[in-house]
Write a protein that holds these residues in place. Structure first.
Motif, PDB file in Angstrom:
ATOM      1  N   VAL A  78      -4.136  17.627  51.235  1.00 10.01           N
ATOM      2  CA  VAL A  78      -4.054  16.925  49.951  1.00 10.01           C
ATOM      3  C   VAL A  78      -5.347  17.138  49.177  1.00 10.01           C
ATOM      4  O   VAL A  78      -5.327  17.460  47.979  1.00 10.01           O
ATOM      5  CB  VAL A  78      -3.772  15.417  50.151  1.00 10.01           C
ATOM      6  N   GLY A  79      -6.483  16.974  49.857  1.00  8.86           N
ATOM      7  CA  GLY A  79      -7.778  17.183  49.210  1.00  8.86           C
ATOM      8  C   GLY A  79      -7.926  18.595  48.675  1.00  8.86           C
ATOM      9  O   GLY A  79      -8.388  18.799  47.545  1.00  8.86           O
ATOM     10  N   VAL A  80      -7.513  19.556  49.461  1.00  4.96           N
ATOM     11  CA  VAL A  80      -7.596  20.951  49.017  1.00  4.96           C
ATOM     12  C   VAL A  80      -6.742  21.152  47.770  1.00  4.96           C
ATOM     13  O   VAL A  80      -7.200  21.699  46.766  1.00  4.96           O
ATOM     14  CB  VAL A  80      -7.147  21.926  50.133  1.00  4.96           C
ATOM     15  N   PHE A  81      -5.508  20.698  47.817  1.00  7.73           N
ATOM     16  CA  PHE A  81      -4.620  20.916  46.681  1.00  7.73           C
ATOM     17  C   PHE A  81      -5.044  20.128  45.453  1.00  7.73           C
ATOM     18  O   PHE A  81      -4.984  20.627  44.338  1.00  7.73           O
ATOM     19  CB  PHE A  81      -3.163  20.621  47.056  1.00  7.73           C
ATOM     20  N   GLN A  82      -5.480  18.891  45.656  1.00 12.42           N
ATOM     21  CA  GLN A  82      -5.864  18.092  44.498  1.00 12.42           C
ATOM     22  C   GLN A  82      -7.179  18.564  43.887  1.00 12.42           C
ATOM     23  O   GLN A  82      -7.300  18.661  42.681  1.00 12.42           O
ATOM     24  CB  GLN A  82      -5.966  16.615  44.868  1.00 12.42           C
ATOM     25  N   VAL A  83      -8.163  18.834  44.718  1.00 13.71           N
ATOM     26  CA  VAL A  83      -9.474  19.210  44.207  1.00 13.71           C
ATOM     27  C   VAL A  83      -9.520  20.681  43.804  1.00 13.71           C
ATOM     28  O   VAL A  83     -10.003  21.027  42.731  1.00 13.71           O
ATOM     29  CB  VAL A  83     -10.588  18.896  45.249  1.00 13.71           C
ATOM     30  N   ALA A  84      -9.006  21.540  44.653  1.00 15.17           N
ATOM     31  CA  ALA A  84      -9.179  22.974  44.423  1.00 15.17           C
ATOM     32  C   ALA A  84      -8.175  23.573  43.443  1.00 15.17           C
ATOM     33  O   ALA A  84      -8.541  24.407  42.624  1.00 15.17           O
ATOM     34  CB  ALA A  84      -9.104  23.718  45.751  1.00 15.17           C
ATOM     35  N   THR A  85      -6.930  23.164  43.534  1.00 20.82           N
ATOM     36  CA  THR A  85      -5.939  23.861  42.713  1.00 20.82           C
ATOM     37  C   THR A  85      -5.772  23.287  41.317  1.00 20.82           C
ATOM     38  O   THR A  85      -5.290  23.989  40.430  1.00 20.82           O
ATOM     39  CB  THR A  85      -4.563  23.913  43.403  1.00 20.82           C
ATOM     40  N   LEU A  86      -6.136  22.053  41.104  1.00 17.19           N
ATOM     41  CA  LEU A  86      -5.941  21.459  39.782  1.00 17.19           C
ATOM     42  C   LEU A  86      -6.639  22.272  38.697  1.00 17.19           C
ATOM     43  O   LEU A  86      -6.019  22.653  37.696  1.00 17.19           O
ATOM     44  CB  LEU A  86      -6.428  20.001  39.757  1.00 17.19           C
ATOM     45  N   ASP A  87      -7.910  22.571  38.891  1.00 15.89           N
ATOM     46  CA  ASP A  87      -8.638  23.362  37.890  1.00 15.89           C
ATOM     47  C   ASP A  87      -8.090  24.784  37.773  1.00 15.89           C
ATOM     48  O   ASP A  87      -8.059  25.352  36.681  1.00 15.89           O
ATOM     49  CB  ASP A  87     -10.136  23.405  38.203  1.00 15.89           C
ATOM     50  N   GLN A  88      -7.658  25.341  38.888  1.00 11.48           N
ATOM     51  CA  GLN A  88      -7.080  26.680  38.849  1.00 11.48           C
ATOM     52  C   GLN A  88      -5.817  26.682  37.982  1.00 11.48           C
ATOM     53  O   GLN A  88      -5.608  27.591  37.183  1.00 11.48           O
ATOM     54  CB  GLN A  88      -6.749  27.169  40.262  1.00 11.48           C
ATOM     55  N   PHE A  89      -4.987  25.674  38.163  1.00  9.46           N
ATOM     56  CA  PHE A  89      -3.758  25.611  37.374  1.00  9.46           C
ATOM     57  C   PHE A  89      -4.042  25.295  35.907  1.00  9.46           C
ATOM     58  O   PHE A  89      -3.333  25.780  35.026  1.00  9.46           O
ATOM     59  CB  PHE A  89      -2.761  24.619  37.978  1.00  9.46           C
ATOM     60  N   LYS A  90      -5.068  24.520  35.643  1.00  9.26           N
ATOM     61  CA  LYS A  90      -5.442  24.283  34.240  1.00  9.26           C
ATOM     62  C   LYS A  90      -5.750  25.622  33.565  1.00  9.26           C
ATOM     63  O   LYS A  90      -5.282  25.894  32.458  1.00  9.26           O
ATOM     64  CB  LYS A  90      -6.672  23.366  34.144  1.00  9.26           C
TER      65      LYS A  90
END
Length: 151
Positions: A78-90
């Motif tokens: 969850v931490g990886v997906f929330q922290v790492a991917t959010l900015d990538q998807f933005k």
């Protein structure tokens, strides 16, 4: 920060937070699942405090961390997906669809995509965590049915 750093920070912070909160999670899972058991197998907990006190008295403090491996693994994901991917998807939505970065549609789309991926990735760990947290020893052997998230 770069993507790899965000992955590391997300995994570490999620794992630590989950490990610290294991006792509360086990108590809530036990209390929630109790009413779904056959009447003769119910523990009949009266509330969260009663659940915690009985777990300590009947099984020992270590029982609070019985399902910690899948719980921590799930929280790390969850931490990886929330922290790492959010900015990538933005960034992806800015490049591919011309959204303005950090606008409401941009944040919404990135959060939905991130959330969908983390839900899919963590569902098996959530199921394993719940099974391990609510398991009872076999009446004949005294052994627990699940030793790790795979079995």
């Amino acid at each position: 920060t770069d993507f790899a750093s965000r992955v590391g920070v997300g995994a570490l912070s999620g794992g630590i937070a989950a490990y610290i909160s294991c006792p509360a999670e086990v108590a809530v899972v036990r209390m929630s699942n109790d009413s779904t058991l056959p009447v003769n197998e119910r523990r009949n907990y009266k509330g969260v405090v009663d659940t915690a006190q009985r777990i300590i008295k009947e099984e020992g403090v270590s029982a609070f961390w019985r399902g910690s491996t899948p719980f921590v693994q799930r929280a790390m994901m969850v931490g990886v997906f929330q922290v790492a991917t959010l900015d990538q998807f933005k960034e992806l939505y800015v490049r591919k669809f011309g959204q303005r970065k950090n606008s409401i549609p941009n944040v919404f789309c990135a959060a939905m995509t991130s959330g969908l991926l983390y839900s899919i990735a963590t569902m098996p760990l959530e199921a394993a965590k719940n099974r391990m947290a609510s398991q009872k020893p076999d009446p004949e052997t005294g052994k627990l049915p699940y030793k790790n998230p795979i079995r």
